[in-house]
Write a protein that holds these residues in place. Structure first.
Motif, PDB file in Angstrom:
ATOM      1  N   SER A  44       0.829  -1.202   0.000  1.00 35.86           N
ATOM      2  CA  SER A  44       0.000   0.000   0.000  1.00 35.86           C
ATOM      3  C   SER A  44       0.870   1.261   0.000  1.00 35.86           C
ATOM      4  O   SER A  44       0.647   2.178   0.794  1.00 35.86           O
ATOM      5  CB  SER A  44      -0.931  -0.010   1.220  1.00 35.86           C
ATOM      6  OG  SER A  44      -1.713  -1.173   1.246  1.00 35.86           O
ATOM      7  N   ILE A  45       1.824   1.307  -0.899  1.00 35.82           N
ATOM      8  CA  ILE A  45       2.717   2.454  -0.988  1.00 35.82           C
ATOM      9  C   ILE A  45       3.270   2.514  -2.403  1.00 35.82           C
ATOM     10  O   ILE A  45       3.541   1.481  -3.018  1.00 35.82           O
ATOM     11  CB  ILE A  45       3.869   2.346   0.056  1.00 35.82           C
ATOM     12  CG1 ILE A  45       4.754   3.582   0.023  1.00 35.82           C
ATOM     13  CG2 ILE A  45       4.660   1.070  -0.123  1.00 35.82           C
ATOM     14  CD1 ILE A  45       5.779   3.623   1.156  1.00 35.82           C
ATOM     15  N   ALA A  46       3.392   3.713  -2.930  1.00 35.43           N
ATOM     16  CA  ALA A  46       3.865   3.895  -4.299  1.00 35.43           C
ATOM     17  C   ALA A  46       5.307   3.408  -4.437  1.00 35.43           C
ATOM     18  O   ALA A  46       6.097   3.556  -3.500  1.00 35.43           O
ATOM     19  CB  ALA A  46       3.770   5.363  -4.687  1.00 35.43           C
ATOM     20  N   PRO A  47       5.674   2.836  -5.595  1.00 31.09           N
ATOM     21  CA  PRO A  47       7.045   2.310  -5.786  1.00 31.09           C
ATOM     22  C   PRO A  47       8.131   3.337  -5.533  1.00 31.09           C
ATOM     23  O   PRO A  47       9.187   3.003  -4.982  1.00 31.09           O
ATOM     24  CB  PRO A  47       7.040   1.848  -7.251  1.00 31.09           C
ATOM     25  CG  PRO A  47       5.613   1.571  -7.552  1.00 31.09           C
ATOM     26  CD  PRO A  47       4.821   2.565  -6.763  1.00 31.09           C
ATOM     27  N   GLU A  48       7.892   4.601  -5.930  1.00 27.09           N
ATOM     28  CA  GLU A  48       8.922   5.626  -5.743  1.00 27.09           C
ATOM     29  C   GLU A  48       9.125   5.979  -4.272  1.00 27.09           C
ATOM     30  O   GLU A  48      10.135   6.584  -3.913  1.00 27.09           O
ATOM     31  CB  GLU A  48       8.580   6.888  -6.543  1.00 27.09           C
ATOM     32  CG  GLU A  48       7.232   7.490  -6.241  1.00 27.09           C
ATOM     33  CD  GLU A  48       6.125   6.968  -7.148  1.00 27.09           C
ATOM     34  OE1 GLU A  48       5.155   7.717  -7.377  1.00 27.09           O
ATOM     35  OE2 GLU A  48       6.236   5.822  -7.617  1.00 27.09           O
ATOM     36  N   MET A  49       8.192   5.593  -3.420  1.00 27.87           N
ATOM     37  CA  MET A  49       8.357   5.724  -1.972  1.00 27.87           C
ATOM     38  C   MET A  49       8.822   4.411  -1.351  1.00 27.87           C
ATOM     39  O   MET A  49       9.522   4.414  -0.337  1.00 27.87           O
ATOM     40  CB  MET A  49       7.042   6.145  -1.314  1.00 27.87           C
ATOM     41  CG  MET A  49       6.509   7.486  -1.757  1.00 27.87           C
ATOM     42  SD  MET A  49       4.900   7.797  -1.004  1.00 27.87           S
ATOM     43  CE  MET A  49       4.491   9.407  -1.666  1.00 27.87           C
ATOM     44  N   LEU A  50       8.414   3.298  -1.965  1.00 26.67           N
ATOM     45  CA  LEU A  50       8.715   1.980  -1.414  1.00 26.67           C
ATOM     46  C   LEU A  50      10.188   1.637  -1.518  1.00 26.67           C
ATOM     47  O   LEU A  50      10.779   1.137  -0.538  1.00 26.67           O
ATOM     48  CB  LEU A  50       7.885   0.926  -2.137  1.00 26.67           C
ATOM     49  CG  LEU A  50       8.156  -0.540  -1.761  1.00 26.67           C
ATOM     50  CD1 LEU A  50       7.844  -0.794  -0.294  1.00 26.67           C
ATOM     51  CD2 LEU A  50       7.355  -1.477  -2.659  1.00 26.67           C
ATOM     52  N   TRP A  51      10.814   1.882  -2.675  1.00 29.52           N
ATOM     53  CA  TRP A  51      12.190   1.450  -2.863  1.00 29.52           C
ATOM     54  C   TRP A  51      13.176   2.107  -1.889  1.00 29.52           C
ATOM     55  O   TRP A  51      14.008   1.418  -1.301  1.00 29.52           O
ATOM     56  CB  TRP A  51      12.621   1.665  -4.313  1.00 29.52           C
ATOM     57  CG  TRP A  51      12.081   0.600  -5.209  1.00 29.52           C
ATOM     58  CD1 TRP A  51      11.092   0.709  -6.143  1.00 29.52           C
ATOM     59  CD2 TRP A  51      12.471  -0.782  -5.212  1.00 29.52           C
ATOM     60  NE1 TRP A  51      10.837  -0.493  -6.736  1.00 29.52           N
ATOM     61  CE2 TRP A  51      11.679  -1.437  -6.186  1.00 29.52           C
ATOM     62  CE3 TRP A  51      13.402  -1.524  -4.501  1.00 29.52           C
ATOM     63  CZ2 TRP A  51      11.798  -2.790  -6.462  1.00 29.52           C
ATOM     64  CZ3 TRP A  51      13.520  -2.875  -4.774  1.00 29.52           C
ATOM     65  CH2 TRP A  51      12.732  -3.494  -5.735  1.00 29.52           C
ATOM     66  N   PRO A  52      13.101   3.432  -1.686  1.00 32.90           N
ATOM     67  CA  PRO A  52      14.002   3.996  -0.668  1.00 32.90           C
ATOM     68  C   PRO A  52      13.733   3.462   0.731  1.00 32.90           C
ATOM     69  O   PRO A  52      14.655   3.341   1.545  1.00 32.90           O
ATOM     70  CB  PRO A  52      13.746   5.503  -0.758  1.00 32.90           C
ATOM     71  CG  PRO A  52      12.461   5.648  -1.474  1.00 32.90           C
ATOM     72  CD  PRO A  52      12.359   4.477  -2.388  1.00 32.90           C
ATOM     73  N   LEU A  53      12.463   3.115   1.000  1.00 28.44           N
ATOM     74  CA  LEU A  53      12.133   2.539   2.311  1.00 28.44           C
ATOM     75  C   LEU A  53      12.779   1.168   2.475  1.00 28.44           C
ATOM     76  O   LEU A  53      13.341   0.850   3.534  1.00 28.44           O
ATOM     77  CB  LEU A  53      10.617   2.445   2.470  1.00 28.44           C
ATOM     78  CG  LEU A  53      10.103   1.835   3.777  1.00 28.44           C
ATOM     79  CD1 LEU A  53      10.652   2.588   4.984  1.00 28.44           C
ATOM     80  CD2 LEU A  53       8.574   1.828   3.800  1.00 28.44           C
ATOM     81  N   LEU A  54      12.712   0.345   1.431  1.00 31.74           N
ATOM     82  CA  LEU A  54      13.329  -0.980   1.490  1.00 31.74           C
ATOM     83  C   LEU A  54      14.843  -0.879   1.630  1.00 31.74           C
ATOM     84  O   LEU A  54      15.464  -1.651   2.371  1.00 31.74           O
ATOM     85  CB  LEU A  54      12.964  -1.786   0.242  1.00 31.74           C
ATOM     86  CG  LEU A  54      11.492  -2.178   0.091  1.00 31.74           C
ATOM     87  CD1 LEU A  54      11.269  -2.883  -1.241  1.00 31.74           C
ATOM     88  CD2 LEU A  54      11.040  -3.064   1.243  1.00 31.74           C
ATOM     89  N   ILE A  55      15.448   0.075   0.919  1.00 30.23           N
ATOM     90  CA  ILE A  55      16.901   0.256   1.024  1.00 30.23           C
ATOM     91  C   ILE A  55      17.280   0.749   2.416  1.00 30.23           C
ATOM     92  O   ILE A  55      18.270   0.295   3.000  1.00 30.23           O
ATOM     93  CB  ILE A  55      17.400   1.225  -0.070  1.00 30.23           C
ATOM     94  CG1 ILE A  55      17.186   0.609  -1.455  1.00 30.23           C
ATOM     95  CG2 ILE A  55      18.875   1.558   0.131  1.00 30.23           C
ATOM     96  CD1 ILE A  55      17.455   1.562  -2.600  1.00 30.23           C
ATOM     97  N   SER A  56      16.480   1.663   2.974  1.00 26.56           N
ATOM     98  CA  SER A  56      16.731   2.141   4.342  1.00 26.56           C
ATOM     99  C   SER A  56      16.604   1.005   5.343  1.00 26.56           C
ATOM    100  O   SER A  56      17.396   0.905   6.291  1.00 26.56           O
ATOM    101  CB  SER A  56      15.745   3.260   4.699  1.00 26.56           C
ATOM    102  OG  SER A  56      15.936   4.390   3.900  1.00 26.56           O
ATOM    103  N   LEU A  57      15.598   0.146   5.130  1.00 22.63           N
ATOM    104  CA  LEU A  57      15.407  -1.013   6.014  1.00 22.63           C
ATOM    105  C   LEU A  57      16.608  -1.943   5.946  1.00 22.63           C
ATOM    106  O   LEU A  57      17.103  -2.414   6.986  1.00 22.63           O
ATOM    107  CB  LEU A  57      14.132  -1.752   5.620  1.00 22.63           C
ATOM    108  CG  LEU A  57      13.845  -3.068   6.355  1.00 22.63           C
ATOM    109  CD1 LEU A  57      13.724  -2.846   7.856  1.00 22.63           C
ATOM    110  CD2 LEU A  57      12.559  -3.704   5.804  1.00 22.63           C
TER     111      LEU A  57
END
Length: 252
Positions: free
Chosen positions: A196-209
């Protein structure tokens, strides 16, 4: 099947394994945290409802997920230590507990900052927040028990029991937004079929995780090495290691 694990019951083998893994975790942590946070905080688009205040997600979500992940790892180590009497597992519990407590505190602190503009208050006795606060108390209980005994063997057993029993809180945290009517938003990146999050927001979140996870791994490994040295200070291999380090300094 598990024979490859047996050598790491020895503290010396575990110490040298940590030494090999530490540089990898360090470099991956730097890469993930720098790329993920700069991308998320500076270049990801603003949320259509929350504006730029949503950007705290790049700190809050990794710390919240790792607060649970570290506890799960600590509980597994505690179970191994209690059942098979492996002292390196007990040492792992002692080293992970403070790191997990810090991650839980960061999750609660950033969640409060995020909640103020969204909910109009710093804190509510919401199911997710309350169960996360209980997780912090469980970490503090493990730490307190470990340091309340002079006999570290007894301390490890007492702390291990609390760690294993407290694991029941993890599914409560995870499913609290589904089981109860809660202010906290539902799952986002854990919905693997359709996050439930746009890809352009999701990818930096996954990298931060990933970066935060590697940083956590680095800290845990270093703390485990320190705990091993402290507990095994009179062992011949530790004395030899200290002589080698001193010899290397002398050569410089």
């Amino acid at each position: 099947m598990w024979k490859w694990l047996h050598p790491y019951a020895k503290t010396e083998a575990t110490y040298h394994l940590c030494e090999k893994l530490v540089p990898w975790f360090a470099w991956l942590a730097v890469l993930g945290l720098v790329v993920g946070n700069i991308w998320g905080l500076a270049f990801a688009p603003s949320d259509y409802q929350q504006g730029d205040s949503f950007r705290i997600i790049y700190i809050h979500v990794p710390s919240a997920m790792l607060s649970m992940g570290i506890y799960a790892g600590m509980a597994i180590a505690a179970f191994v230590g209690l059942v098979w009497q492996i002292k390196t597992a007990h040492m792992a519990v002692a080293t992970m507990a403070p790191v997990g407590a810090v991650m839980t505190f960061i999750a609660l602190f950033t969640g409060s900052i995020w909640g103020k503009p969204m909910w109009g208050t710093w804190w509510v006795w919401d199911a997710r927040l309350t169960s996360e606060l209980i997780l912090l108390f469980l970490y503090l209980g493990v730490i307190a028990l470990y340091h309340s005994f002079d006999d570290k063997q007894q301390a490890s057993k007492a702390a291990g029991i609390i760690a294993v029993v407290g694991v029941v809180n993890l599914p409560i945290i995870h499913y609290s937004v589904e089981w109860w009517n809660t202010l906290h938003q539902g799952a986002t990146i854990t919905k693997f079929d359709k996050p439930s999050i746009a890809p352009e927001m999701l990818w930096p979140l996954l990298i931060s995780l990933a970066g935060m996870a590697c940083f956590t791994g680095y800290v845990v490994l270093r703390r485990l090495q320190s705990e091993i040295i402290r507990r095994e200070i009179r062992r011949p291999w530790v004395i030899k290691l200290a002589e080698e380090v001193e010899g290397g300094k002398g050569a410089l």
